[in-house]
Each structure stands twice: as structure tokens, then as C-alpha cells.
Enzyme design. Structure first.
Site, PDB file in Angstrom:
ATOM      1  N   LYS A   1       0.834  -1.208   0.000  1.00 23.30           N
ATOM      2  CA  LYS A   1       0.000   0.000   0.000  1.00 23.30           C
ATOM      3  C   LYS A   1       0.868   1.258   0.000  1.00 23.30           C
ATOM      4  O   LYS A   1       0.484   2.286  -0.562  1.00 23.30           O
ATOM      5  CB  LYS A   1      -0.953   0.010   1.188  1.00 23.30           C
ATOM      6  CG  LYS A   1      -2.301  -0.592   0.854  1.00 23.30           C
ATOM      7  CD  LYS A   1      -2.342  -2.099   0.844  1.00 23.30           C
ATOM      8  CE  LYS A   1      -2.495  -2.792  -0.452  1.00 23.30           C
ATOM      9  NZ  LYS A   1      -2.489  -4.256  -0.372  1.00 23.30           N
TER      10      LYS A   1
ATOM     11  N   HIS B   1     -23.586  14.832   2.610  1.00 22.58           N
ATOM     12  CA  HIS B   1     -23.429  15.299   1.235  1.00 22.58           C
ATOM     13  C   HIS B   1     -22.370  16.377   1.191  1.00 22.58           C
ATOM     14  O   HIS B   1     -22.372  17.252   2.049  1.00 22.58           O
ATOM     15  CB  HIS B   1     -24.759  15.864   0.725  1.00 22.58           C
ATOM     16  CG  HIS B   1     -24.627  16.473  -0.642  1.00 22.58           C
ATOM     17  ND1 HIS B   1     -24.544  15.698  -1.784  1.00 22.58           N
ATOM     18  CD2 HIS B   1     -24.528  17.773  -1.042  1.00 22.58           C
ATOM     19  CE1 HIS B   1     -24.434  16.496  -2.841  1.00 22.58           C
ATOM     20  NE2 HIS B   1     -24.410  17.764  -2.419  1.00 22.58           N
TER      21      HIS B   1
END
Ligand code: FAD
Ligand code: NAI
Length: 475
Positions: free
Chosen positions: A58, A454
């Protein structure tokens, strides 16, 4: 020091070190022995995952993705950079630093939890009335007696027949994470998780990468729609993947590697590369443990035979992680480690193999949990599914990362979520919501009714849940 313990854990990979810590938390006197060291003999606990697996891969994926972004995507944001260069030596040394931080973190956790750590190779000597006698050879040579032993010795890369790893030209994951300069031509055998992740790293840095895969189709473990989208994305990036091949010969002359293979159509082909990564799966590692001394049985594939609770054929010897059946994943090993420690302490513990997530950290990322649509249909289950593209997600558009989609499969009658499949930005993080809903046996409607912040990528999961009921709001 008196070397008598309630529990001895052999192996300090994610399975072993977590088992040791949990057992110590539950009041047991615990020792953990691990043989991984650096060249100077300094202990490097953390196993494959920390040293040559999850963590270093990673780190390289992150570095190479920054390079890719600077070369190909900064311009869209109005950022101009020129003469972008990659210092491979620095990238590798950063990766080593990240690994060391994790090694040291585990040693700190052992101290904090009063786990006695022994650096060395463990082998069973005998079973006596006092428990199991285990010999440790190496820096902390000792003879340990423990009432209970947990074996967590992990796995090793599988070589191709007659083509041993030399880690210079024929590379396992170990060598593939340490290539000193970007190879011009890189061959990879096996388009599984390692092939795709490490193929992506070196392709981003400029290597011409060809992956040869034996299976007749690409990424058969994933949902078909996801595999198709992934193939499209990798093709676009220039990662060449050939499926249905049969390797007939491979020769390593020390400078280059020549691979002869039959294509899916039966044509004879040859590929010459500077380096070859062989990533065709891994095999359980039990060498040198002397399991015969105590009678622990292996299955016909060399895994330590265990029941569903990780009990071996010998009472008071347990085994977990890559060395036993099941997916070879760090989080699976960890879950088994916790469960075994708790069972030993008399608690009830359960690992649900049906909700273990799979992740491939390519770009786009791929993640799934539960069953694929094909598997469910083959089982004769009536299902419905919903899909939502990141192209229609505001946050993904703002990020400039709109490849892929989220897909949810639910039972046609009860609406229970049976599978969640994501390809796209941060799929590795987004999958947790679907794991959670499946753990709670939740329905697609449950996700659809939960308020998601959101603008977030997680709204794509909510919209996929709405799509199950054919009522997306943003598509
Ligand atoms: P291991 O991590 O293999 O640890 C076993 C330890 O036991 C080792 O330290 C070994 O030296 C020691 N040992 C063995 N025998 C003895 C002995 N006789 N005496 C003393 N010590 C001994 N999984 C994920 O979930 N996510 C990922 O992103 C991911 N990426 C990966 C990338 C690569 C390149 C590879 C190769 C693997 C990756 N994996 C990933 C898989 C993951 O690394 C393994 O599933 C995980 O390490 C298994 O944990 P374990 O504790 O069972 O064994
Ligand atoms: P894998 O099982 O993911 O893929 C091996 C691939 O090689 C398969 O597609 C298989 O069909 C193919 N193959 C097998 N023999 C072949 C042959 N002779 N010729 C051509 N192709 C052949 O195994 P991989 O990639 O080696 O990884 C090993 C393990 O490490 C996996 O079990 C995986 O779970 C774990 N891992 C997990 C990661 C993650 O969670 N992100 C990352 C890397 C590894």
C-alpha cells in the site's frame, strides 16, 4: 526468566500478534515468538502483512499513484508540473520506514499488554503433563512450556514448477516490492490480487507490464459486472492482461526471462521480460515447526487441519490465519485470532466467513462482500440488484475520479442485502457500510433510509440501495 505461560502464540503476523494481545487482555500469561528479523538480526514482528504484504504494497501504491496523478491528472486541476521524476530508491526507503513504524508499533503493543516476545524460530519438542514444550532458536533462544499453543505461522509464495524465486529476475512479492529501478519490461504470472496491485505500481512508474493469467476469464472471484469494468479500466491504463494462457516454459538466464506459453486460442507465444513476478497464490507455511512431535495433522493441501472454531487435531493446540483454510487475508487472520483467544477464555466467539470483505487496492479500487450475482443465481435464489455510477456522484466529480459504480444485490422478497460490490474511488473504505448492513442482516431499504452526508462518495452506496427499488434520485 521463568518460561512457563498459559498461552504461547507462534508467529507474530496479524493473526498471531492480535491473538496474543487479546489473550493478554483476558488475563492470560502470554508469550509470542516470531522469527522475522532484518539483516542485522533485529526483530520485525508483523509477519507477511507488515513486512512484505499489505503495508509495503500500500505504501508503494500510494507513492506510484501520486506520480501518476502528477503526470496525468494535475493538469485538469490547473496545476502544471514539468519534469516529474520518480526517485525509486527514495520511494523504497519510505516504504521501509513505514514498515519499521509498524514493526515498532507491534513491539510497543506487546509491552503495553504484557505479552512476552521472543525473537527466534519455534519448534514443538514434546507434550508433557505441564503442557507443550516448545524450543526457540535464535536471538531469544529458550525452552518454553505452555498449556495452550496457537499456531499462526502464515504462508509462503508459490513458485512455478522448475522456476525458483531468485528475487533478482524471478520475483515473489518480496522481490517485487524491492525492485531497485523501474524495469523496462515486466512480466507477471497470475492476474490475482498481487499481480494487479504490483502490476499497477510498476506500470504507473513506466514499466511495460504484461500479466499472463491461466483462468479463462478475468477476475472470476469478483462480480461479473465489476470484473468487466475493471478490465476496461486496466486496458485504458495500458496494463496488458491475457487470460486463458498456459505457461509451457520459462527460462531465466540472469539478464532476462523468456516465457513460452499457449494463448487461449492455442497459439504458441513468447514473452521476454527484464523481470518476472510470479503471483499464482500462496501456500501454508509449517516448515520447521516439528508438528509431528505433538501429532498436529495437515490436510491434503498442507494447511493445518482445523474445525470451524480453529481447533486442530490436538487438544489445546489451535491454528489461525493463512496456515488454515479460508481466505488468505490479514483481517480474516485477525478475526480468528480474537475469536480463538476469547474461546480459550471461555467466551463465545464467531467469525462469519460470509461477511469478510475483499479489496484490491488498484485504481480504481475494487471491493466486495457477500455473494456475486452469478453465485446467487446458481444457488437458485431470487434476487434483485441496483447499481449507481460514480459519474453521477457529486463528490466523485469534484475529485475528478468518476470511474466505476456501486452495486447492491438483495433478496427479491425480503430485500436482505446478500452482496455488495464496488469499483471506484475509496471502494476499500466504502465497503464497510455494506459489511455492517450484512452483519446486521439489514435490507437495501435500510441503507436507502439512512442519512448519508453530502457530498460524499457514500451517497453512491445509498443510491445503489435506492436503485434496488428502482428509485434512484440522482440518476
Ligand atoms: P503471516 O503474516 O504470514 O505471519 C506469520 C509469521 O509467523 C511470520 O512473521 C513468520 O516469520 C512467523 N513464523 C513462521 N513460522 C515460524 C516459526 N516456526 N517460529 C517463529 N515464527 C514463525 N491481506 C489483506 O487483508 N489486505 C491486503 O492488502 C493484503 N496485501 C497483501 C499484499 C501482498 C504482497 C501479500 C503477499 C499478502 C497480502 N495480504 C493482504 C495477505 C496477508 O499478508 C496475509 O493474509 C496475512 O499476513 C496472514 O497473516 P498470518 O498472521 O496468518 O501470517
Ligand atoms: P491470487 O489467488 O489472488 O491470484 C493468483 C492468480 O494466479 C489466479 O488468478 C490464478 O488463476 C492464477 N494462476 C494460478 N496458477 C497459474 C499459472 N500456472 N499460470 C498463470 N496463472 C496462474 O493469489 P496472489 O495474487 O498470489 O495473492 C496471494 C494471496 O495474498 C491471496 O490469497 C490474497 O488474498 C492475498 N493478497 C491480498 C491482497 C489484498 O487483500 N488486497 C493483496 C495481495 C495479496
Amino acid at each position: 526468566m521463568e518460561n512457563k505461560f498459559d498461552i504461547l502464540v507462534i508467529g507474530a503476523g496479524p493473526g498471531g500478534y492480535i491473538a496474543a494481545i487479546r489473550a493478554a487482555q483476558l488475563g492470560k500469561k502470554v508469550a509470542c515468538v516470531d522469527m522475522w528479523t532484518d539483516d542485522a538480526g533485529k526483530p520485525k514482528p508483523g509477519g507477511t502483512c507488515t513486512n512484505v504484504g499489505c503495508i509495503p504494497s500500500k505504501a508503494l501504491l500510494q507513492s506510484s499513484e501520486h506520480f501518476e496523478q502528477a503526470n496525468h491528472h494535475f493538469a485538469e486541476h490547473g496545476i502544471s508540473v514539468s519534469d516529474v521524476k520518480m526517485d525509486v530508491t527514495k520511494m523504497i526507503s519510505r516504504k521501509e520506514t513505514v514498515v519499521k513504524q509498524n514493526n515498532e508499533g507491534i513491539l510497543f503493543l506487546f509491552k503495553k499488554n504484557k505479552v512476552s516476545f521472543f525473537s527466534g524460530k519455534a519448534s514443538f519438542a514434546e507434550k508433557s503433563d505441564a503442557g507443550f514444550k516448545v524450543k526457540v532458536e535464535g536471538k531469544d533462544a529458550a525452552e518454553i512450556t505452555a498449556e495452550i499453543v496457537i499456531v499462526a505461522t502464515g504462508s509462503d509464495p508459490r513458485p512455478l514448477p522448475n522456476l525458483p524465486f531468485d528475487e533478482k529476475s524471478i520475483l515473489s512479492n518480496t522481490g517485487a516490492l524491492d525492485i531497485p529501478e523501474v524495469p523496462k519490461k515486466l512480466g507477471i504470472i497470475g492476474a490475482g490480487v498481487i499481480g494487479l496491485e504490483l502490476g499497477s505500481v510498476w506500470r504507473r512508474l513506466g514499466a511495460d507490464v504484461t500479466i499472463l493469467e491461466a483462468a479463462p476469464a478475468f477476475l472470476t472471484a469478483a462480480d461479473e459486472a465489476i470484473a468487466k469494468e475493471a478490465k476496461k479500466a486496466f486496458d485504458k491504463q495500458g496494463l496488458k492482461i491475457e487470460v486463458g494462457v498456459k505457461i509451457t516454459e520459462a527460462k531465466n538466464d540472469g539478464k532476462s526471462v523468456k516465457i513460452a506459453y499457449d494463448t487461449a486460442g492455442g497459439e504458441k507465444q513468447e514473452l521476454t521480460v527484464d523481470k518476472l513476478i510470479v503471483s499464482i497464490g500462496r501456500i501454508p507455511f509449517t516448515s520447521g515447526l516439528n508438528l509431528e512431535a505433538v501429532g498436529v495433522k495437515l490436510d491434503d493441501r498442507g494447511f493445518i487441519e482445523v474445525d470451524e472454531n480453529c481447533r486442530t487435531s490436538v487438544q489445546n493446540i489451535w491454528a489461525i490465519g493463512d496456515v488454515v483454510r479460508g481466505p488468505m487475508l490479514a483481517h480474516k487472520a485477525e478475526e480468528e485470532g480474537v475469536a480463538v483467544a476469547e474461546r480459550i477464555a471461555g467466551m463465545h466467539a464467531h467469525v462469519d466467513f460470509g461477511t469478510i470483505p475483499s479489496v484490491i487496492y488498484t485504481s480504481p479500487e475494487i471491493a466486495w462482500v457477500g455473494k456475486t450475482e452469478k453465485q446467487l443465481k446458481e444457488e437458485g435464489r431470487k434476487v434483485k440488484s441496483g447499481q449507481f455510477p460514480f459519474m453521477a456522484n457529486g463528490r466523485a466529480r469534484a475529485m475528478g475520479d468518476i470511474t466505476g459504480f456501486a452495486k447492491i444485490i438483495a433478496d427479491a422478497e425480503t430485500d436482505e442485502v446478500l452482496g455488495g460490490h464496488i469499483i471506484g474511488p475509496m471502494a476499500s473504505e466504502l465497503i464497510s457500510e455494506l459489511v455492517t448492513i450484512m452483519e446486521f442482516k439489514g435490507a437495501a431499504e435500510d441503507i436507502a433510509r439512512i442519512c448519508h452526508a453530502h457530498p460524499t462518495l457514500s451517497e453512491a452506496i445509498k443510491e445503489a440501495a435506492l436503485a434496488v427499488d428502482k428509485r434512484t434520485l440522482n440518476l
